[in-house]
Design a protein around this motif. Structure first.
Motif, PDB file in Angstrom:
ATOM      1  N   LEU A   5       0.831  -1.206   0.000  1.00  0.00           N
ATOM      2  CA  LEU A   5       0.000   0.000   0.000  1.00  0.00           C
ATOM      3  C   LEU A   5       0.862   1.251   0.000  1.00  0.00           C
ATOM      4  CD1 LEU A   5      -2.858   1.137   0.140  1.00  0.00           C
ATOM      5  CD2 LEU A   5      -2.677   1.092   2.618  1.00  0.00           C
ATOM      6  N   SER A   6       1.874   1.276   0.844  1.00  0.00           N
ATOM      7  CA  SER A   6       2.724   2.461   0.935  1.00  0.00           C
ATOM      8  C   SER A   6       3.501   2.685  -0.347  1.00  0.00           C
ATOM      9  CB  SER A   6       3.700   2.308   2.107  1.00  0.00           C
ATOM     10  OG  SER A   6       2.990   2.200   3.315  1.00  0.00           O
ATOM     11  N   GLY A   7       3.956   1.608  -0.953  1.00  0.00           N
ATOM     12  CA  GLY A   7       4.780   1.766  -2.150  1.00  0.00           C
ATOM     13  C   GLY A   7       3.981   1.881  -3.419  1.00  0.00           C
ATOM     14  N   GLY A   8       2.677   1.536  -3.352  1.00  0.00           N
ATOM     15  CA  GLY A   8       1.902   1.479  -4.575  1.00  0.00           C
ATOM     16  C   GLY A   8       1.357   2.807  -5.032  1.00  0.00           C
ATOM     17  N   MET A   9       1.244   3.777  -4.131  1.00  0.00           N
ATOM     18  CA  MET A   9       0.672   5.071  -4.488  1.00  0.00           C
ATOM     19  C   MET A   9       1.771   6.117  -4.568  1.00  0.00           C
ATOM     20  SD  MET A   9      -2.547   6.948  -2.659  1.00  0.00           S
ATOM     21  CE  MET A   9      -3.355   8.355  -3.384  1.00  0.00           C
ATOM     22  N   PHE A  10       1.620   7.075  -5.489  1.00  0.00           N
ATOM     23  CA  PHE A  10       2.600   8.140  -5.693  1.00  0.00           C
ATOM     24  C   PHE A  10       3.968   7.558  -6.058  1.00  0.00           C
ATOM     25  CE2 PHE A  10      -0.143  10.066  -2.228  1.00  0.00           C
ATOM     26  CZ  PHE A  10      -0.971  10.698  -3.136  1.00  0.00           C
ATOM     27  N   ARG A  11       3.967   6.515  -6.880  1.00  0.00           N
ATOM     28  CA  ARG A  11       5.240   5.945  -7.285  1.00  0.00           C
ATOM     29  C   ARG A  11       5.670   6.558  -8.608  1.00  0.00           C
ATOM     30  NH1 ARG A  11       2.137   0.473  -7.860  1.00  0.00           N
ATOM     31  NH2 ARG A  11       1.249   0.635  -9.943  1.00  0.00           N
ATOM     32  N   GLY A  12       6.883   6.241  -9.012  1.00  0.00           N
ATOM     33  CA  GLY A  12       7.399   6.746 -10.274  1.00  0.00           C
ATOM     34  C   GLY A  12       8.576   7.676 -10.068  1.00  0.00           C
ATOM     35  N   LEU A  32     -12.804  17.456   4.338  1.00  0.00           N
ATOM     36  CA  LEU A  32     -11.618  17.612   3.490  1.00  0.00           C
ATOM     37  C   LEU A  32     -10.340  17.356   4.282  1.00  0.00           C
ATOM     38  CD1 LEU A  32     -12.596  20.687   1.309  1.00  0.00           C
ATOM     39  CD2 LEU A  32     -11.996  18.424   0.467  1.00  0.00           C
ATOM     40  N   GLU A  33     -10.291  17.835   5.509  1.00  0.00           N
ATOM     41  CA  GLU A  33      -9.120  17.573   6.356  1.00  0.00           C
ATOM     42  C   GLU A  33      -8.950  16.065   6.565  1.00  0.00           C
ATOM     43  OE1 GLU A  33      -6.869  19.537   7.335  1.00  0.00           O
ATOM     44  OE2 GLU A  33      -7.686  21.581   7.364  1.00  0.00           O
ATOM     45  N   SER A  34     -10.056  15.361   6.701  1.00  0.00           N
ATOM     46  CA  SER A  34     -10.008  13.918   6.879  1.00  0.00           C
ATOM     47  C   SER A  34      -9.424  13.230   5.645  1.00  0.00           C
ATOM     48  CB  SER A  34     -11.417  13.387   7.167  1.00  0.00           C
ATOM     49  OG  SER A  34     -11.418  11.977   7.259  1.00  0.00           O
ATOM     50  N   LEU A  35      -9.802  13.719   4.445  1.00  0.00           N
ATOM     51  CA  LEU A  35      -9.255  13.154   3.213  1.00  0.00           C
ATOM     52  C   LEU A  35      -7.761  13.391   3.111  1.00  0.00           C
ATOM     53  CD1 LEU A  35     -12.004  14.034   0.576  1.00  0.00           C
ATOM     54  CD2 LEU A  35     -11.281  11.750   1.279  1.00  0.00           C
ATOM     55  N   VAL A  36      -7.314  14.591   3.470  1.00  0.00           N
ATOM     56  CA  VAL A  36      -5.887  14.892   3.436  1.00  0.00           C
ATOM     57  C   VAL A  36      -5.139  13.972   4.400  1.00  0.00           C
ATOM     58  CG1 VAL A  36      -4.132  16.641   3.921  1.00  0.00           C
ATOM     59  CG2 VAL A  36      -6.226  17.283   2.712  1.00  0.00           C
ATOM     60  N   MET A  37      -5.722  13.740   5.568  1.00  0.00           N
ATOM     61  CA  MET A  37      -5.118  12.810   6.530  1.00  0.00           C
ATOM     62  C   MET A  37      -5.021  11.409   5.944  1.00  0.00           C
ATOM     63  SD  MET A  37      -4.173  14.054   9.493  1.00  0.00           S
ATOM     64  CE  MET A  37      -4.344  12.682  10.642  1.00  0.00           C
ATOM     65  N   GLU A  38      -6.040  11.026   5.207  1.00  0.00           N
ATOM     66  CA  GLU A  38      -6.056   9.701   4.580  1.00  0.00           C
ATOM     67  C   GLU A  38      -4.901   9.556   3.601  1.00  0.00           C
ATOM     68  OE1 GLU A  38      -8.999   7.572   1.345  1.00  0.00           O
ATOM     69  OE2 GLU A  38      -9.929   8.483   3.112  1.00  0.00           O
ATOM     70  N   TRP A  39      -4.714  10.560   2.757  1.00  0.00           N
ATOM     71  CA  TRP A  39      -3.651  10.494   1.752  1.00  0.00           C
ATOM     72  C   TRP A  39      -2.265  10.672   2.374  1.00  0.00           C
ATOM     73  CZ3 TRP A  39      -7.341  14.257  -0.995  1.00  0.00           C
ATOM     74  CH2 TRP A  39      -8.299  13.534  -1.712  1.00  0.00           C
ATOM     75  N   ASN A  92      -1.378   9.318   5.332  1.00  0.00           N
ATOM     76  CA  ASN A  92      -1.067   8.231   6.263  1.00  0.00           C
ATOM     77  C   ASN A  92      -1.368   6.873   5.627  1.00  0.00           C
ATOM     78  OD1 ASN A  92      -0.512   9.606   9.100  1.00  0.00           O
ATOM     79  ND2 ASN A  92      -2.162  10.744   8.107  1.00  0.00           N
ATOM     80  N   LEU A  93      -0.640   6.587   4.561  1.00  0.00           N
ATOM     81  CA  LEU A  93      -0.871   5.343   3.836  1.00  0.00           C
ATOM     82  C   LEU A  93      -0.565   4.121   4.693  1.00  0.00           C
ATOM     83  CD1 LEU A  93       0.585   6.303   0.342  1.00  0.00           C
ATOM     84  CD2 LEU A  93      -1.746   6.541   1.188  1.00  0.00           C
ATOM     85  N   ASP A  94       0.470   4.202   5.511  1.00  0.00           N
ATOM     86  CA  ASP A  94       0.845   3.053   6.340  1.00  0.00           C
ATOM     87  C   ASP A  94      -0.253   2.719   7.346  1.00  0.00           C
ATOM     88  OD1 ASP A  94       3.172   2.822   4.981  1.00  0.00           O
ATOM     89  OD2 ASP A  94       4.439   3.758   6.502  1.00  0.00           O
ATOM     90  N   ALA A  95      -0.871   3.744   7.927  1.00  0.00           N
ATOM     91  CA  ALA A  95      -1.950   3.505   8.888  1.00  0.00           C
ATOM     92  C   ALA A  95      -3.130   2.816   8.206  1.00  0.00           C
ATOM     93  CB  ALA A  95      -2.387   4.824   9.515  1.00  0.00           C
ATOM     94  N   LEU A  96      -3.420   3.215   6.971  1.00  0.00           N
ATOM     95  CA  LEU A  96      -4.494   2.553   6.221  1.00  0.00           C
ATOM     96  C   LEU A  96      -4.116   1.106   5.926  1.00  0.00           C
ATOM     97  CD1 LEU A  96      -5.593   5.297   3.656  1.00  0.00           C
ATOM     98  CD2 LEU A  96      -6.624   4.727   5.845  1.00  0.00           C
ATOM     99  N   PRO A 114      -6.404   3.882   0.174  1.00  0.00           N
ATOM    100  CA  PRO A 114      -6.953   5.239   0.164  1.00  0.00           C
ATOM    101  C   PRO A 114      -7.753   5.488  -1.107  1.00  0.00           C
ATOM    102  CG  PRO A 114      -4.673   5.294  -0.527  1.00  0.00           C
ATOM    103  CD  PRO A 114      -4.962   3.865  -0.146  1.00  0.00           C
ATOM    104  N   ALA A 115      -8.671   6.417  -1.049  1.00  0.00           N
ATOM    105  CA  ALA A 115      -9.356   6.844  -2.275  1.00  0.00           C
ATOM    106  C   ALA A 115      -8.333   7.509  -3.186  1.00  0.00           C
ATOM    107  CB  ALA A 115     -10.472   7.817  -1.932  1.00  0.00           C
ATOM    108  N   THR A 116      -8.373   7.202  -4.466  1.00  0.00           N
ATOM    109  CA  THR A 116      -7.376   7.752  -5.393  1.00  0.00           C
ATOM    110  C   THR A 116      -7.980   8.686  -6.431  1.00  0.00           C
ATOM    111  OG1 THR A 116      -7.578   5.770  -6.794  1.00  0.00           O
ATOM    112  CG2 THR A 116      -5.842   5.773  -5.130  1.00  0.00           C
ATOM    113  N   SER A 117      -9.271   8.953  -6.325  1.00  0.00           N
ATOM    114  CA  SER A 117      -9.899   9.863  -7.292  1.00  0.00           C
ATOM    115  C   SER A 117     -10.946  10.700  -6.577  1.00  0.00           C
ATOM    116  CB  SER A 117     -10.546   9.076  -8.435  1.00  0.00           C
ATOM    117  OG  SER A 117     -11.461   8.123  -7.938  1.00  0.00           O
ATOM    118  N   CYS A 118     -10.978  11.981  -6.904  1.00  0.00           N
ATOM    119  CA  CYS A 118     -11.871  12.918  -6.209  1.00  0.00           C
ATOM    120  C   CYS A 118     -12.406  13.943  -7.210  1.00  0.00           C
ATOM    121  CB  CYS A 118     -11.114  13.612  -5.078  1.00  0.00           C
ATOM    122  SG  CYS A 118     -12.083  14.864  -4.200  1.00  0.00           S
TER     123      CYS A 118
END
Length: 388
Positions: A65-72, A115-122, A124-128, A135-139
């Motif tokens: 999960l941690s490595g799969g998002m925002f990679r590249g 919105l603050e909750s969504l920012v927290m979600e994005w 804290n990938l490890d906690a998820l 995490p949700a990846t589209s908004c």
């Protein structure tokens, strides 16, 4: 495409091993096929990737999960943006993070909290990952112009310390057959290559309803390309889209967004906060703040910012004039904004305005405050109110 069946089999076997590096190469191949016009082959690989996602969701792990998002790769100031191959015009603007403490625009309490909750979600990938969720990846963010949609996207990118790739989709539309779809594919290919947040501005320009009788067949191909691109990016990075015309969006587009946020016009408390943000160094008394808040009913945050500049210019050039004169000058030069009845009252005689304000809120617009606002004595204000 020659020997594609062999490539398809190799991809299916490789994806089954759940190796991130192999998956990334399949994603790159899918994006290249889409960009080159091989839509059928690109769809096949997109389905393989989606099937692989479903299998991996049964066994989510903190590491994947941690490595799969925002990679590249990392974007830098020298990275050129994607361009329209026909015209050479850039398809996007790259905005690098400025201040990690950038506040979200002023919104209602519940919306601000969400919105603050969504920012927290994005953030804290490890906690998820520990809870075995992605995490949700589209908004999708929609609402009237000037309500802070773009500001929200910029604030999120700054908070996450990621570059924001801003694409105005109305600028991707080309008169050349097939070029619009290719521009969209190239834009997503670029965003998927780098660690970034993709912002699709003026989203309705290409995400229109496909069965609209006024649209030609080209828009259907464009929407299909957009759907495939959104699907392919779902596990790669965060995609934000903003629009002022949500009613024009295709139903299939709506389903691609896990989070959908409506940004309303600011209510009274939010307007007062926005006024307090934009009017300094002009200092407003409580009754003046209440008056401006009353006058700006139906205004967006951007409208209030514009109004503040107008009022401050007037007061700077006419320091001896009363504050009411500055508001009247603004209303006369900005007809049709906000609540028309309030504008009409601002331009009416003082007696009528005073009575209307007293009826609106006798606590804020009491006799003492009205006397201060109009530069009259309290007995005079009392006579005005009794004349009603």
């Amino acid at each position: 495409m020659e020997h594609f069946s062999i490539i398809q089999s190799l991809c299916r076997i490789g994806l089954g091993a759940n190796e991130p590096a192999f998956r990334r190469q399949v994603e790159r191949l899918q994006e290249s096929l889409l960009a080159s016009g091989a839509e059928k082959e690109a769809v096949v690989l997109a389905r393989l990737l989606a099937t692989s996602d479903k299998g991996s969701e049964l066994r989510p792990s903190k590491l994947s999960l941690s490595g799969g998002m925002f990679r590249g790769e990392r974007l830098n100031e020298k990275t050129p943006p994607p361009v329209d191959k026909e015209t050479g015009a850039p398809l996007a603007e790259i905005r690098f993070p400025m201040d990690a403490d950038t506040p979200l625009p002023i919104l209602g309490f519940e919306l601000q909290k969400a919105l603050e909750s969504l920012v927290m979600e994005w953030s804290n990938l490890d906690a998820l990952g520990a809870m075995e969720v992605h995490p949700a990846t589209s908004c999708l963010v929609y609402g009237l112009p000037g309500t802070g949609k773009t500001q929200i996207a910029i604030a999120i990118a700054n908070r996450l310390n990621l570059p924001l790739v801003i694409a105005r989709l109305d600028g991707l539309i080309s008169s050349f057959l097939g070029t619009t779809a290719r521009n969209i594919a190239n834009l997503f290919h670029f965003a998927n290559r780098y660690q970034c947040i993709l912002l699709l501005d003026e989203f309705d320009a290409v995400a229109k309803i496909r069965d609209d009788p006024h649209e030609v067949g080209e828009i259907k191909r464009v929407v299909n390309t957009l759907l495939q691109s959104l699907d392919a990016r779902a596990r790669i990075g965060l995609t934000l889209a903003i629009t002022n015309h949500e009613n024009l969006l295709d139903k299939a587009i709506w389903r691609r967004f896990e989070v959908r946020i409506f940004i309303p016009l600011p209510e009274t408390q939010s307007r007062e906060k926005i006024i307090s943000q934009y009017f300094p160094p002009l200092r407003l008394s409580d009754v003046q703040l209440g008056l401006v808040s009353w006058l700006t009913e139906g205004f967006s945050g951007a409208d209030i910012e514009t109004m503040s500049r107008n009022v401050k210019r007037y007061m700077a050039l006419n320091p001896q004039e009363e504050f009411l004169a500055a508001l009247r000058s603004y209303v006369l030069t900005n007809a049709g904004q906000g609540a028309r009845e309030h504008q009409k009252l601002i331009l009416s005689d003082q007696h009528e305005l005073a009575r209307a304000l007293y009826k609106e809120d006798a606590r804020v617009f009491n006799q003492a405050n009205l006397a201060s606002l109009f530069g009259k004595t309290q007995p005079t204000i009392a006579r005005w109110l009794k004349a009603d």
